[in-house]
Design an enzyme around this catalytic site. Structure first.
Site, mmCIF file in Angstrom:
data_model
loop_
_atom_site.group_PDB
_atom_site.id
_atom_site.type_symbol
_atom_site.label_atom_id
_atom_site.label_comp_id
_atom_site.label_asym_id
_atom_site.label_seq_id
_atom_site.Cartn_x
_atom_site.Cartn_y
_atom_site.Cartn_z
ATOM 1 N N ILE A 2 8.169 -13.088 15.192
ATOM 2 C CA ILE A 2 9.209 -12.842 14.198
ATOM 3 C C ILE A 2 9.749 -11.423 14.399
ATOM 4 O O ILE A 2 8.984 -10.482 14.619
ATOM 5 C CB ILE A 2 8.670 -12.979 12.765
ATOM 6 C CG1 ILE A 2 8.015 -14.365 12.570
ATOM 7 C CG2 ILE A 2 9.779 -12.750 11.744
ATOM 8 C CD1 ILE A 2 8.958 -15.542 12.671
ATOM 9 N N TYR B 242 -8.384 -10.517 14.565
ATOM 10 C CA TYR B 242 -7.150 -11.040 13.981
ATOM 11 C C TYR B 242 -7.171 -12.568 13.979
ATOM 12 O O TYR B 242 -6.912 -13.207 12.954
ATOM 13 C CB TYR B 242 -5.939 -10.527 14.757
ATOM 14 C CG TYR B 242 -4.615 -11.023 14.219
ATOM 15 C CD1 TYR B 242 -4.060 -10.464 13.067
ATOM 16 C CD2 TYR B 242 -3.919 -12.055 14.848
ATOM 17 C CE1 TYR B 242 -2.845 -10.919 12.562
ATOM 18 C CE2 TYR B 242 -2.701 -12.511 14.351
ATOM 19 C CZ TYR B 242 -2.173 -11.941 13.213
ATOM 20 O OH TYR B 242 -0.977 -12.402 12.722
ATOM 21 N N THR C 251 0.812 -1.221 0.000
ATOM 22 C CA THR C 251 0.000 0.000 0.000
ATOM 23 C C THR C 251 0.844 1.268 0.000
ATOM 24 O O THR C 251 0.335 2.350 -0.292
ATOM 25 C CB THR C 251 -0.941 0.027 1.215
ATOM 26 O OG1 THR C 251 -0.176 -0.123 2.420
ATOM 27 C CG2 THR C 251 -1.971 -1.093 1.129
ATOM 28 N N SER D 230 -0.711 -17.207 10.826
ATOM 29 C CA SER D 230 -0.194 -16.902 12.162
ATOM 30 C C SER D 230 -0.495 -18.079 13.061
ATOM 31 O O SER D 230 -1.419 -18.858 12.796
ATOM 32 C CB SER D 230 -0.868 -15.640 12.711
ATOM 33 O OG SER D 230 -0.670 -15.509 14.102
#
Length: 250
Positions: A190, A157, A39, A143
């Protein structure tokens, strides 16, 4: 040294920074033609120019993956420039941190629009091409929240990532007869720019839960994406690989 993706074409969404950029960099090193998306127009174009310096072809599209038109454009760009699509890496995503008691409808819809709708749109358009080719690899970056509740992630999420896991397995089953492999990667903590905002106390708490004793690196995820996008994984589909240092095992 043999390049695992030499002559192949890959679309990578969310390639502005972090995991997405690490995947794009590794794929370029392995000889792939790239179509990358993000984006932030300035950053994604800078990345495309940087990757092209490795000697591969790389083009960029600035766009919001939650809009179906973006996926349609990515597919068209890949076909117009390279004639085929061998791999799709769905990495675009947003992360919210709030308790369910603080539920916010706008954030709920925005998170699902990017993390799940965008994933679906990208798969839809690329699969149309891959079916005609009789070949393709799709890798959805999800995830560990897709498999277990996470106290530090919002419910939207987790729901979006769990939805992505079902989508992965459904598409793997439906498109297996077309020689298309659909898999997912479920990273744990991460070391991306997001981690820079952690205070030392929280960082230590996270590390204590990781048997290998360190945070993951974006390259740890990129290696798995490379494997799942290459011929080395031709007999693997419908899988969701954990990359979390042992913090969650299933």
């Amino acid at each position: 040294m043999m390049q695992l993706l030499k002559g192949k074409t890959a679309i990578i969404t969310g390639a502005t920074r972090g995991i997405g950029l690490a995947i794009a960099t590794m794929f370029a090193e392995q000889g792939a033609n790239l179509v990358i998306n993000g984006t932030n127009g300035e950053l994604i174009n800078q990345n495309a120019a940087m990757l092209a310096q490795t000697g591969v072809n790389c083009i960029a599209l600035t766009g919001d993956i939650s809009h179906e038109q973006t996926s349609r454009q990515l597919t068209t760009m890949a076909l117009d420039n390279f004639g085929r699509i061998d791999a799709l890496i769905n990495n675009s995503g947003v992360l919210n941190r709030r308790k369910f008691a603080d539920f916010n409808e706008e954030e709920w819809r925005r998170t699902l629009a990017i993390n799940l709708d965008g994933l679906t749109y990208a798969c839809k358009h690329v699969l149309e091409v891959m079916v005609k080719q009789g070949y393709g690899k799709i890798v959805n970056i999800l995830s560990s929240a897709a498999k277990k509740p996470h106290a530090n992630a919002s419910i939207e999420y987790g729901v979006s990532k769990a939805g992505g896991l079902y989508l992965t397995r459904h598409l793997a089953l439906e498109y297996a007869p077309h020689n298309i492999n659909v898999n997912a990667i479920c990273p744990g903590p991460i070391a991306t720019e997001m981690v820079d905002s952690w205070d030392e106390d929280y960082r230590q708490k996270v590390l204590q839960k990781i048997p290998l004793g360190r945070l993951g690196k974006p390259e740890d995820v990129a290696y798995a994406a490379l494997y799942l996008s290459s011929a080395q994984s031709d007999f693997i589909t419908g899988e969701a690989i954990n990359i979390n240092g042992g913090s969650f095992m299933d």
